[in-house]
Design a protein around this motif. Structure first.
Motif, mmCIF file in Angstrom:
data_model
loop_
_atom_site.group_PDB
_atom_site.id
_atom_site.type_symbol
_atom_site.label_atom_id
_atom_site.label_comp_id
_atom_site.label_asym_id
_atom_site.label_seq_id
_atom_site.Cartn_x
_atom_site.Cartn_y
_atom_site.Cartn_z
ATOM 1 N N ILE A 98 0.725 -1.337 -0.134
ATOM 2 C CA ILE A 98 -0.057 -0.171 0.198
ATOM 3 C C ILE A 98 1.008 1.223 -0.017
ATOM 4 N N GLY A 99 0.385 2.230 -0.427
ATOM 5 C CA GLY A 99 0.988 3.668 -0.631
ATOM 6 C C GLY A 99 1.879 3.960 0.586
ATOM 7 N N ASN A 100 1.164 4.078 1.704
ATOM 8 C CA ASN A 100 1.930 4.290 3.182
ATOM 9 C C ASN A 100 3.093 3.692 3.310
ATOM 10 N N THR A 101 3.054 2.307 2.938
ATOM 11 C CA THR A 101 3.877 1.297 3.248
ATOM 12 C C THR A 101 5.319 1.549 2.339
ATOM 13 N N VAL A 102 5.010 1.713 0.912
ATOM 14 C CA VAL A 102 6.012 1.878 0.003
ATOM 15 C C VAL A 102 6.726 3.289 0.179
ATOM 16 N N GLY A 127 -2.524 -1.216 -6.689
ATOM 17 C CA GLY A 127 -3.611 -0.082 -7.445
ATOM 18 C C GLY A 127 -2.631 1.210 -7.418
ATOM 19 N N PRO A 128 -3.280 2.213 -7.880
ATOM 20 C CA PRO A 128 -2.746 3.897 -8.146
ATOM 21 C C PRO A 128 -2.173 4.204 -6.683
ATOM 22 N N GLY A 129 -2.662 3.871 -5.553
ATOM 23 C CA GLY A 129 -2.181 4.480 -4.241
ATOM 24 C C GLY A 129 -0.496 4.080 -4.060
ATOM 25 N N LEU A 130 -0.075 2.990 -4.610
ATOM 26 C CA LEU A 130 1.440 2.785 -4.772
ATOM 27 C C LEU A 130 1.954 3.743 -5.316
ATOM 28 N N ILE A 131 1.527 3.916 -6.427
ATOM 29 C CA ILE A 131 2.233 4.979 -7.419
ATOM 30 C C ILE A 131 2.220 6.176 -6.858
ATOM 31 N N GLU A 132 1.149 6.773 -6.326
ATOM 32 C CA GLU A 132 1.210 8.118 -5.490
ATOM 33 C C GLU A 132 2.323 7.930 -4.457
ATOM 34 N N GLY A 133 2.237 6.817 -3.701
ATOM 35 C CA GLY A 133 3.299 7.085 -2.484
ATOM 36 C C GLY A 133 4.459 7.137 -2.876
ATOM 37 N N LEU A 134 4.923 6.455 -4.075
ATOM 38 C CA LEU A 134 6.312 6.567 -4.714
ATOM 39 C C LEU A 134 6.601 7.862 -5.040
ATOM 40 N N ARG A 135 5.503 8.661 -5.700
ATOM 41 C CA ARG A 135 5.725 9.810 -6.384
ATOM 42 C C ARG A 135 5.882 11.004 -4.981
ATOM 43 N N HIS A 136 5.243 10.562 -4.150
ATOM 44 C CA HIS A 136 5.401 11.285 -3.037
ATOM 45 C C HIS A 136 6.607 11.251 -2.336
ATOM 46 N N ALA A 137 7.110 10.257 -2.176
ATOM 47 C CA ALA A 137 8.439 9.839 -1.500
ATOM 48 C C ALA A 137 9.647 10.628 -2.369
ATOM 49 N N CYS A 138 9.211 10.527 -3.658
ATOM 50 C CA CYS A 138 10.307 11.159 -4.573
ATOM 51 C C CYS A 138 10.208 12.595 -4.411
ATOM 52 N N ALA A 139 8.913 13.367 -4.409
ATOM 53 C CA ALA A 139 9.049 14.603 -4.188
ATOM 54 C C ALA A 139 9.624 15.230 -2.905
ATOM 55 N N ILE A 140 9.453 14.300 -1.807
ATOM 56 C CA ILE A 140 10.276 14.593 -0.574
ATOM 57 C C ILE A 140 11.868 14.550 -0.642
ATOM 58 N N SER A 141 12.274 13.493 -1.460
ATOM 59 C CA SER A 141 13.573 13.247 -1.820
ATOM 60 C C SER A 141 14.273 14.346 -2.635
#
Ligand code: S5P
Length: 258
Positions: A98-102, A127-141
Protein backbone atom coordinates in the motif's frame (compact mmCIF):
# COMPACT_ATOMS: atom_id res chain seq x y z
CA UNK A 1 0.86 -11.87 -30.77
CA UNK A 2 4.17 -10.56 -32.13
CA UNK A 3 4.37 -6.80 -32.32
CA UNK A 4 7.02 -6.51 -35.02
CA UNK A 5 7.59 -2.81 -34.40
CA UNK A 6 10.81 -0.82 -34.63
CA UNK A 7 12.72 0.65 -31.68
CA UNK A 8 11.38 3.57 -29.72
CA UNK A 9 14.65 5.52 -29.86
CA UNK A 10 13.43 8.15 -32.38
CA UNK A 11 10.55 9.10 -30.06
CA UNK A 12 12.92 10.44 -27.40
CA UNK A 13 12.65 14.05 -28.51
CA UNK A 14 8.91 14.22 -27.92
CA UNK A 15 9.18 13.08 -24.32
CA UNK A 16 8.64 15.34 -21.37
CA UNK A 17 10.18 13.19 -18.65
CA UNK A 18 13.66 14.32 -17.58
CA UNK A 19 14.54 10.80 -16.43
CA UNK A 20 13.44 9.30 -19.74
CA UNK A 21 15.29 12.02 -21.65
CA UNK A 22 18.47 11.37 -19.70
CA UNK A 23 18.23 7.63 -20.34
CA UNK A 24 17.78 8.11 -24.09
CA UNK A 25 20.55 10.66 -24.23
CA UNK A 26 22.96 8.23 -22.54
CA UNK A 27 21.79 5.39 -24.81
CA UNK A 28 22.43 7.47 -27.96
CA UNK A 29 25.78 8.76 -26.76
CA UNK A 30 27.12 5.39 -25.67
CA UNK A 31 25.31 3.47 -28.43
CA UNK A 32 24.03 1.16 -25.73
CA UNK A 33 20.58 -0.14 -24.85
CA UNK A 34 22.13 -2.52 -22.35
CA UNK A 35 21.21 -2.72 -18.68
CA UNK A 36 23.38 -5.05 -16.63
CA UNK A 37 21.76 -6.78 -13.65
CA UNK A 38 24.57 -6.88 -11.08
CA UNK A 39 23.09 -9.52 -8.77
CA UNK A 40 26.16 -10.02 -6.61
CA UNK A 41 26.22 -10.09 -2.83
CA UNK A 42 29.01 -7.80 -1.62
CA UNK A 43 29.82 -4.12 -2.04
CA UNK A 44 33.23 -5.03 -3.42
CA UNK A 45 31.80 -7.25 -6.15
CA UNK A 46 29.04 -4.75 -6.95
CA UNK A 47 31.46 -1.85 -7.38
CA UNK A 48 33.85 -4.10 -9.30
CA UNK A 49 31.15 -5.12 -11.82
CA UNK A 50 29.87 -1.55 -12.08
CA UNK A 51 33.34 -0.24 -12.90
CA UNK A 52 34.07 -3.06 -15.36
CA UNK A 53 30.85 -2.91 -17.38
CA UNK A 54 30.30 0.84 -16.84
CA UNK A 55 31.62 1.96 -20.24
CA UNK A 56 29.18 -0.36 -22.05
CA UNK A 57 25.87 0.18 -20.29
CA UNK A 58 23.16 2.81 -20.02
CA UNK A 59 21.74 1.37 -16.80
CA UNK A 60 23.05 -0.68 -13.89
CA UNK A 61 20.28 -2.63 -12.18
CA UNK A 62 20.80 -3.92 -8.67
CA UNK A 63 19.05 -5.57 -5.76
CA UNK A 64 20.38 -3.58 -2.80
CA UNK A 65 18.80 -6.07 -0.41
CA UNK A 66 21.10 -8.91 -1.47
CA UNK A 67 24.27 -6.94 -0.67
CA UNK A 68 25.37 -8.31 2.70
CA UNK A 69 27.51 -5.33 3.71
CA UNK A 70 25.40 -2.45 2.31
CA UNK A 71 26.08 0.97 3.88
CA UNK A 72 25.54 4.55 2.74
CA UNK A 73 29.11 4.31 1.46
CA UNK A 74 27.98 1.63 -1.02
CA UNK A 75 25.43 3.95 -2.58
CA UNK A 76 27.82 6.92 -2.50
CA UNK A 77 30.51 4.97 -4.37
CA UNK A 78 27.95 3.54 -6.79
CA UNK A 79 26.81 7.08 -7.62
CA UNK A 80 30.42 8.08 -8.22
CA UNK A 81 30.80 5.21 -10.71
CA UNK A 82 27.49 6.10 -12.35
CA UNK A 83 28.75 9.65 -12.88
CA UNK A 84 32.21 8.49 -13.98
CA UNK A 85 30.90 6.14 -16.68
CA UNK A 86 27.58 7.88 -17.32
CA UNK A 87 24.99 5.25 -16.52
CA UNK A 88 21.80 5.30 -14.45
CA UNK A 89 21.12 3.33 -11.27
CA UNK A 90 18.03 1.12 -11.25
CA UNK A 91 17.00 -0.42 -7.92
CA UNK A 92 14.96 -3.51 -8.75
CA UNK A 93 12.89 -3.31 -5.55
CA UNK A 94 9.57 -4.33 -7.16
CA UNK A 95 7.49 -2.40 -4.61
CA UNK A 96 4.17 -4.16 -4.06
CA UNK A 97 2.43 -2.75 -0.97
CA UNK A 98 0.00 0.00 0.00
CA UNK A 99 1.05 3.60 -0.60
CA UNK A 100 1.84 4.36 3.04
CA UNK A 101 4.19 1.40 3.31
CA UNK A 102 6.01 1.94 0.03
CA UNK A 103 6.75 5.55 1.01
CA UNK A 104 8.80 4.18 3.93
CA UNK A 105 10.30 1.30 1.93
CA UNK A 106 11.40 3.76 -0.74
CA UNK A 107 12.89 6.43 1.49
CA UNK A 108 13.85 4.84 4.83
CA UNK A 109 15.48 1.72 6.18
CA UNK A 110 19.05 0.64 5.54
CA UNK A 111 18.91 1.30 1.81
CA UNK A 112 17.29 4.76 1.56
CA UNK A 113 16.59 4.02 -2.11
CA UNK A 114 15.15 7.43 -2.95
CA UNK A 115 18.45 9.07 -2.01
CA UNK A 116 20.45 7.43 -4.79
CA UNK A 117 18.33 5.53 -7.38
CA UNK A 118 17.45 7.00 -10.79
CA UNK A 119 14.92 4.31 -11.68
CA UNK A 120 12.80 1.97 -9.52
CA UNK A 121 10.08 -0.53 -10.35
CA UNK A 122 6.83 -1.69 -8.82
CA UNK A 123 4.11 -4.25 -9.24
CA UNK A 124 0.78 -2.67 -10.14
CA UNK A 125 -1.29 -5.05 -8.03
CA UNK A 126 -1.88 -2.69 -5.06
CA UNK A 127 -3.41 -0.08 -7.39
CA UNK A 128 -2.70 3.63 -8.01
CA UNK A 129 -2.10 4.44 -4.31
CA UNK A 130 1.26 2.70 -4.58
CA UNK A 131 2.28 4.96 -7.46
CA UNK A 132 1.05 8.01 -5.54
CA UNK A 133 3.13 6.93 -2.53
CA UNK A 134 6.27 6.52 -4.59
CA UNK A 135 5.67 9.85 -6.30
CA UNK A 136 5.22 11.48 -2.90
CA UNK A 137 8.46 9.97 -1.55
CA UNK A 138 10.20 11.08 -4.68
CA UNK A 139 9.01 14.66 -4.19
CA UNK A 140 10.26 14.63 -0.60
CA UNK A 141 13.68 13.41 -1.73
CA UNK A 142 13.88 16.27 -4.21
CA UNK A 143 15.43 13.92 -6.79
CA UNK A 144 14.18 12.96 -10.26
CA UNK A 145 13.36 9.26 -10.27
CA UNK A 146 11.50 7.29 -12.93
CA UNK A 147 9.15 4.39 -12.28
CA UNK A 148 8.75 1.21 -14.33
CA UNK A 149 5.69 -1.00 -13.81
CA UNK A 150 6.22 -4.75 -13.94
CA UNK A 151 3.64 -5.49 -16.61
CA UNK A 152 4.94 -8.92 -17.64
CA UNK A 153 7.50 -11.34 -16.21
CA UNK A 154 10.08 -13.64 -17.73
CA UNK A 155 9.51 -16.53 -15.34
CA UNK A 156 7.67 -19.70 -16.28
CA UNK A 157 4.15 -20.00 -14.85
CA UNK A 158 3.88 -16.39 -13.69
CA UNK A 159 0.32 -15.28 -12.96
CA UNK A 160 0.20 -12.20 -15.18
CA UNK A 161 -2.39 -12.34 -17.98
CA UNK A 162 -3.24 -10.02 -20.88
CA UNK A 163 -5.88 -8.16 -18.93
CA UNK A 164 -3.47 -7.38 -16.09
CA UNK A 165 -0.88 -6.16 -18.58
CA UNK A 166 -3.46 -3.94 -20.30
CA UNK A 167 -4.38 -2.44 -16.92
CA UNK A 168 -0.69 -1.74 -16.26
CA UNK A 169 -0.57 0.14 -19.55
CA UNK A 170 -3.53 2.27 -18.53
CA UNK A 171 -2.08 2.98 -15.08
CA UNK A 172 1.30 3.87 -16.56
CA UNK A 173 -0.25 6.31 -19.03
CA UNK A 174 -2.06 8.03 -16.20
CA UNK A 175 1.15 8.25 -14.17
CA UNK A 176 3.41 9.62 -16.94
CA UNK A 177 5.87 11.39 -16.62
CA UNK A 178 6.67 9.84 -13.22
CA UNK A 179 6.05 6.41 -14.73
CA UNK A 180 8.27 6.12 -17.80
CA UNK A 181 7.84 2.52 -18.88
CA UNK A 182 7.64 -1.15 -18.10
CA UNK A 183 9.46 -4.28 -17.24
CA UNK A 184 7.92 -6.54 -19.85
CA UNK A 185 8.60 -9.01 -22.64
CA UNK A 186 7.15 -7.05 -25.57
CA UNK A 187 6.23 -3.54 -26.61
CA UNK A 188 3.06 -2.38 -24.86
CA UNK A 189 2.66 1.29 -25.77
CA UNK A 190 2.47 1.54 -29.58
CA UNK A 191 3.83 5.11 -29.48
CA UNK A 192 6.96 3.95 -27.64
CA UNK A 193 6.68 6.86 -25.21
CA UNK A 194 6.40 4.33 -22.40
CA UNK A 195 9.40 2.13 -23.12
CA UNK A 196 10.07 -1.52 -22.28
CA UNK A 197 13.09 -2.97 -20.53
CA UNK A 198 13.16 -6.72 -20.98
CA UNK A 199 14.87 -9.17 -18.63
CA UNK A 200 15.38 -12.83 -19.45
CA UNK A 201 18.16 -12.30 -21.99
CA UNK A 202 21.04 -14.66 -22.56
CA UNK A 203 22.65 -16.16 -25.62
CA UNK A 204 24.12 -19.33 -24.11
CA UNK A 205 21.14 -20.59 -22.12
CA UNK A 206 17.41 -21.15 -22.47
CA UNK A 207 16.69 -20.83 -18.75
CA UNK A 208 17.62 -21.90 -15.23
CA UNK A 209 16.39 -24.50 -12.72
CA UNK A 210 14.02 -22.03 -11.05
CA UNK A 211 11.81 -20.98 -13.94
CA UNK A 212 13.81 -18.17 -15.52
CA UNK A 213 13.33 -18.18 -19.32
CA UNK A 214 15.84 -16.61 -21.71
CA UNK A 215 15.39 -15.16 -25.15
CA UNK A 216 17.94 -13.74 -27.57
CA UNK A 217 18.50 -10.01 -28.13
CA UNK A 218 17.41 -10.52 -31.75
CA UNK A 219 14.08 -12.04 -30.77
CA UNK A 220 13.21 -9.46 -28.11
CA UNK A 221 14.30 -6.43 -30.10
CA UNK A 222 13.16 -7.38 -33.61
CA UNK A 223 10.16 -9.62 -33.01
CA UNK A 224 8.89 -8.20 -29.73
CA UNK A 225 9.78 -4.54 -30.10
CA UNK A 226 11.38 -4.02 -26.68
CA UNK A 227 13.63 -1.00 -26.18
CA UNK A 228 16.25 -2.03 -23.62
CA UNK A 229 17.73 -5.38 -22.61
CA UNK A 230 18.56 -6.54 -19.08
CA UNK A 231 21.35 -9.12 -18.88
CA UNK A 232 22.45 -10.58 -15.55
CA UNK A 233 24.25 -13.92 -15.34
CA UNK A 234 25.10 -13.78 -19.04
CA UNK A 235 27.44 -10.93 -18.11
CA UNK A 236 28.36 -10.94 -14.41
CA UNK A 237 28.59 -14.74 -14.50
CA UNK A 238 30.95 -14.79 -17.46
CA UNK A 239 34.72 -15.01 -17.12
CA UNK A 240 35.23 -11.54 -18.49
CA UNK A 241 32.20 -9.37 -17.65
CA UNK A 242 33.57 -6.29 -19.44
CA UNK A 243 34.05 -8.25 -22.67
CA UNK A 244 30.64 -9.89 -22.37
CA UNK A 245 29.01 -6.50 -21.76
CA UNK A 246 30.72 -5.06 -24.82
CA UNK A 247 29.51 -8.01 -26.90
CA UNK A 248 25.88 -7.69 -25.73
CA UNK A 249 26.04 -3.91 -26.20
CA UNK A 250 27.34 -4.11 -29.76
CA UNK A 251 25.09 -6.99 -30.76
CA UNK A 252 21.91 -5.35 -29.47
CA UNK A 253 22.78 -1.96 -30.97
CA UNK A 254 23.47 -3.55 -34.36
CA UNK A 255 20.23 -5.55 -34.23
CA UNK A 256 18.41 -2.23 -33.93
CA UNK A 257 20.51 -0.03 -36.16
CA UNK A 258 22.60 -2.33 -38.33
O1 S5P B 1 10.30 -10.68 -15.05
C1 S5P B 1 11.39 -10.40 -14.59
C2 S5P B 1 11.64 -9.15 -13.99
C3 S5P B 1 12.92 -8.87 -13.53
S1 S5P B 1 13.25 -7.27 -12.98
N1 S5P B 1 12.42 -11.28 -14.68
C4 S5P B 1 13.67 -11.02 -14.20
O2 S5P B 1 14.56 -11.87 -14.35
N2 S5P B 1 13.94 -9.81 -13.58
C5 S5P B 1 15.28 -9.50 -13.01
O3 S5P B 1 16.21 -9.47 -14.08
C6 S5P B 1 15.81 -10.49 -11.99
O4 S5P B 1 15.48 -10.10 -10.67
C7 S5P B 1 17.31 -10.45 -12.22
O5 S5P B 1 17.88 -9.39 -11.48
C8 S5P B 1 17.43 -10.10 -13.71
C9 S5P B 1 17.69 -11.30 -14.60
O6 S5P B 1 18.91 -11.90 -14.29
P1 S5P B 1 19.52 -13.10 -15.15
O7 S5P B 1 20.75 -13.50 -14.39
O8 S5P B 1 18.51 -14.19 -15.22
O9 S5P B 1 19.85 -12.52 -16.51
Amino acid sequence: PETNVPSALPVAASSSSPVRDQLYSIAEKKRSILCVAADVQSTKELLGIADAVGPHICVLKLHADIIQDWTTDTSRRLRELADKHSFMLFEDRKFADIGNTVVAQFSAGVHRISSWADIVNAHAIPGPGLIEGLRHACAISGRMIGLLLVAQMSSKGNLIDERYTATCLRMAREAFPFCIGFIAQERLDPTGKLFVMAPGVQLDSKGDQLGQQYNSPQYLLKRKGVDFLIVGRGIYGSEEPAKAAQMYKELSWSVLHG
